[in-house]
Design a protein around this motif. Sequence first.
Motif, mmCIF file in Angstrom:
data_model
loop_
_atom_site.group_PDB
_atom_site.id
_atom_site.type_symbol
_atom_site.label_atom_id
_atom_site.label_comp_id
_atom_site.label_asym_id
_atom_site.label_seq_id
_atom_site.Cartn_x
_atom_site.Cartn_y
_atom_site.Cartn_z
ATOM 1 N N ILE A 245 45.958 -18.712 -68.968
ATOM 2 C CA ILE A 245 45.878 -17.665 -67.952
ATOM 3 C C ILE A 245 46.163 -16.297 -68.565
ATOM 4 N N TYR A 246 46.877 -16.279 -69.677
ATOM 5 C CA TYR A 246 47.244 -15.018 -70.320
ATOM 6 C C TYR A 246 46.063 -14.392 -71.066
ATOM 7 N N GLY A 247 44.968 -15.138 -71.189
ATOM 8 C CA GLY A 247 43.780 -14.593 -71.805
ATOM 9 C C GLY A 247 42.674 -14.316 -70.815
ATOM 10 N N GLU A 248 43.040 -14.206 -69.533
ATOM 11 C CA GLU A 248 42.033 -14.110 -68.483
ATOM 12 C C GLU A 248 41.675 -12.690 -68.067
ATOM 13 N N LEU A 249 42.549 -11.729 -68.319
ATOM 14 C CA LEU A 249 42.285 -10.389 -67.809
ATOM 15 C C LEU A 249 41.350 -9.643 -68.749
ATOM 16 N N PRO A 250 40.246 -9.123 -68.223
ATOM 17 C CA PRO A 250 39.231 -8.527 -69.088
ATOM 18 C C PRO A 250 39.617 -7.095 -69.510
ATOM 19 N N VAL A 251 39.091 -6.671 -70.666
ATOM 20 C CA VAL A 251 38.419 -7.475 -71.685
ATOM 21 C C VAL A 251 39.507 -8.021 -72.594
ATOM 22 N N SER A 252 39.581 -9.339 -72.744
ATOM 23 C CA SER A 252 40.698 -9.994 -73.412
ATOM 24 C C SER A 252 40.484 -10.097 -74.913
ATOM 25 N N SER A 253 41.590 -10.093 -75.627
ATOM 26 C CA SER A 253 41.569 -10.386 -77.067
ATOM 27 C C SER A 253 42.503 -11.543 -77.390
ATOM 28 N N VAL A 254 42.839 -12.335 -76.353
ATOM 29 C CA VAL A 254 43.699 -13.509 -76.539
ATOM 30 C C VAL A 254 42.812 -14.713 -76.850
ATOM 31 N N PRO A 255 42.983 -15.352 -78.002
ATOM 32 C CA PRO A 255 42.079 -16.453 -78.369
ATOM 33 C C PRO A 255 42.374 -17.732 -77.593
ATOM 34 N N MET A 256 41.341 -18.523 -77.423
ATOM 35 C CA MET A 256 41.507 -19.889 -76.947
ATOM 36 C C MET A 256 42.251 -20.683 -78.017
ATOM 37 N N ASP A 257 42.937 -21.745 -77.621
ATOM 38 C CA ASP A 257 43.620 -22.605 -78.580
ATOM 39 C C ASP A 257 42.591 -23.567 -79.187
ATOM 40 N N TYR A 258 41.981 -23.133 -80.274
ATOM 41 C CA TYR A 258 40.881 -23.897 -80.870
ATOM 42 C C TYR A 258 41.331 -25.288 -81.335
ATOM 43 N N GLU A 259 42.516 -25.353 -81.930
ATOM 44 C CA GLU A 259 42.986 -26.650 -82.436
ATOM 45 C C GLU A 259 43.298 -27.613 -81.302
ATOM 46 N N ASP A 260 43.825 -27.097 -80.201
ATOM 47 C CA ASP A 260 44.092 -27.990 -79.078
ATOM 48 C C ASP A 260 42.795 -28.471 -78.456
ATOM 49 N N PHE A 261 41.776 -27.610 -78.435
ATOM 50 C CA PHE A 261 40.472 -28.080 -77.959
ATOM 51 C C PHE A 261 39.996 -29.264 -78.794
ATOM 52 N N ARG A 262 40.122 -29.140 -80.112
ATOM 53 C CA ARG A 262 39.709 -30.250 -80.983
ATOM 54 C C ARG A 262 40.537 -31.498 -80.686
ATOM 55 N N ARG A 263 41.833 -31.314 -80.450
ATOM 56 C CA ARG A 263 42.697 -32.462 -80.133
ATOM 57 C C ARG A 263 42.258 -33.132 -78.849
ATOM 58 N N VAL A 264 42.042 -32.337 -77.814
ATOM 59 C CA VAL A 264 41.672 -32.882 -76.513
ATOM 60 C C VAL A 264 40.345 -33.624 -76.599
ATOM 61 N N LYS A 265 39.392 -33.040 -77.287
ATOM 62 C CA LYS A 265 38.087 -33.704 -77.389
ATOM 63 C C LYS A 265 38.222 -35.034 -78.131
ATOM 64 N N LYS A 266 38.975 -35.051 -79.206
ATOM 65 C CA LYS A 266 39.144 -36.274 -79.977
ATOM 66 C C LYS A 266 39.936 -37.321 -79.210
ATOM 67 N N GLN A 267 40.992 -36.879 -78.520
ATOM 68 C CA GLN A 267 41.889 -37.813 -77.845
ATOM 69 C C GLN A 267 41.283 -38.410 -76.580
#
Length: 459
Positions: A155-177
């Motif tokens: 939610i902390y990366g939601e206010l435009p225009v944002s420069s807060v990155p998505m958690d790329y490594e957690d995305f990889r974890r979630v997809k794999k798990q």
Amino acid sequence: MSDKKIIKGSVIITQDQKYGIMQKGDILIENGKIAAVAEEIEAGDAQVIDGSGKIALPGFVDAHRHNWESLLRSSGVDWTLEQYFTAVKKILGPAYTADDVYFASYIGALECLDCGITTLFDWFHNNNGPEYADTAIAGLKDAGIRAVLGYSNSIYGELPVSSVPMDYEDFRRVKKQYFSSDEGLMTIALASRGPQFLDFGMVEEELKLAEETDTFVVMHVGDGSWGKTHPISRLSREGLLKSNMTFIHCNTLADSEIEQIGELGADTVSCPEVELNMGHGFLPTLRLLKAGVQPALGIDVCTSIPGDMFGVMRSMLAGVRSVVNNEGLLKNESIDPLPLLATDVLKFATQNGANACKLGKKTGSITPGKEADITLIEMDSLNMIPMNGPVNAVVEAANPGNVDTVIVAGKIVKQNKKLAGVDLAELKKKADDRARSLYQRAGIAEPEKWIPPVYKEGD
């Protein structure tokens, strides 16, 4: 008893050109899939589901919802889009715990099932740590709905225009798990903030992550004033526009951008009831259809509108027709024929939704070989009699109270108008307690009277 089930004697709206609409027919289900559709099928040792007096149709597909907001139901009925940004993304979202996310995910998915929605695209953008993603998934799983998790940012990366990155490594974890295979009830998408709301260098990183992990991308474009920044043109110039993308809203896109989507063959999702209420812009439906784009339908946010597909279908028809009819009045011309029909809108809510979720080969129609995702709507209540046409009745007369039976992948999750294994009184108490606690943590003393300030970039 055999694993087989058979729905006997219903009106069947198959959404399959081969089978069309059957005034009385049977549907055989085996191993969670539709085995046969015909005027009469021998039941054998199958469990019989009485379909008489009911309309059988493919389960609705809600192709866009922020399901974690279910605890905020109806709080934003009088909010604009900019007020919603302040309330949800600055104040209420950060007050959520991971347990709140689980509960909201669970009751939101149950609501979908109760209303005849068998597939949900859950755009999850209150993703404030690994435990939040885990609990969102658990809530969907425990409800028993077919779902696509739209993994997005915190939610902390939601206010435009944002420069807060998505958690790329957690995305990889979630997809794999959780999503190593596409064969289960749940699949995954990458829900990118896109060029309207995110630093463009990070847009490129998100799309690179999707490509590396073979994940399809969903993106908000053309919603409100932010949509006037030509997001599709920017993606196209940078070589990032792909045919496997799904674009949400599209209201304020330029005609040329909608034409680009059509040429590409990408999917779109409209959320007409929210868009008309919250200032996203006039519905792009006719522009999309002219460009060869078949839109899907979504609820979007239950902060502002109901969570059922019936209201959304009606809003789509009324929203499009109001503009066309007004143009006819201004020109003193009759509108003949109407440019959008009930048959079109029901397709938006079923097969088109499945296509937008990249599940079109699995669900969206009552077709032998597809998953048995089926909703039965009773025809015997006052709002449905006399029955002068099943499609028209489903789109314009029916409501959630008419949903009698819901089946997901061959499993009965609702029958005789009751969800299986759900204690509604207990859920209500838990929901009330959680919502009260959430608003207290957010510092909102009287939610029903609260009108948040308009969000402005830089606030």
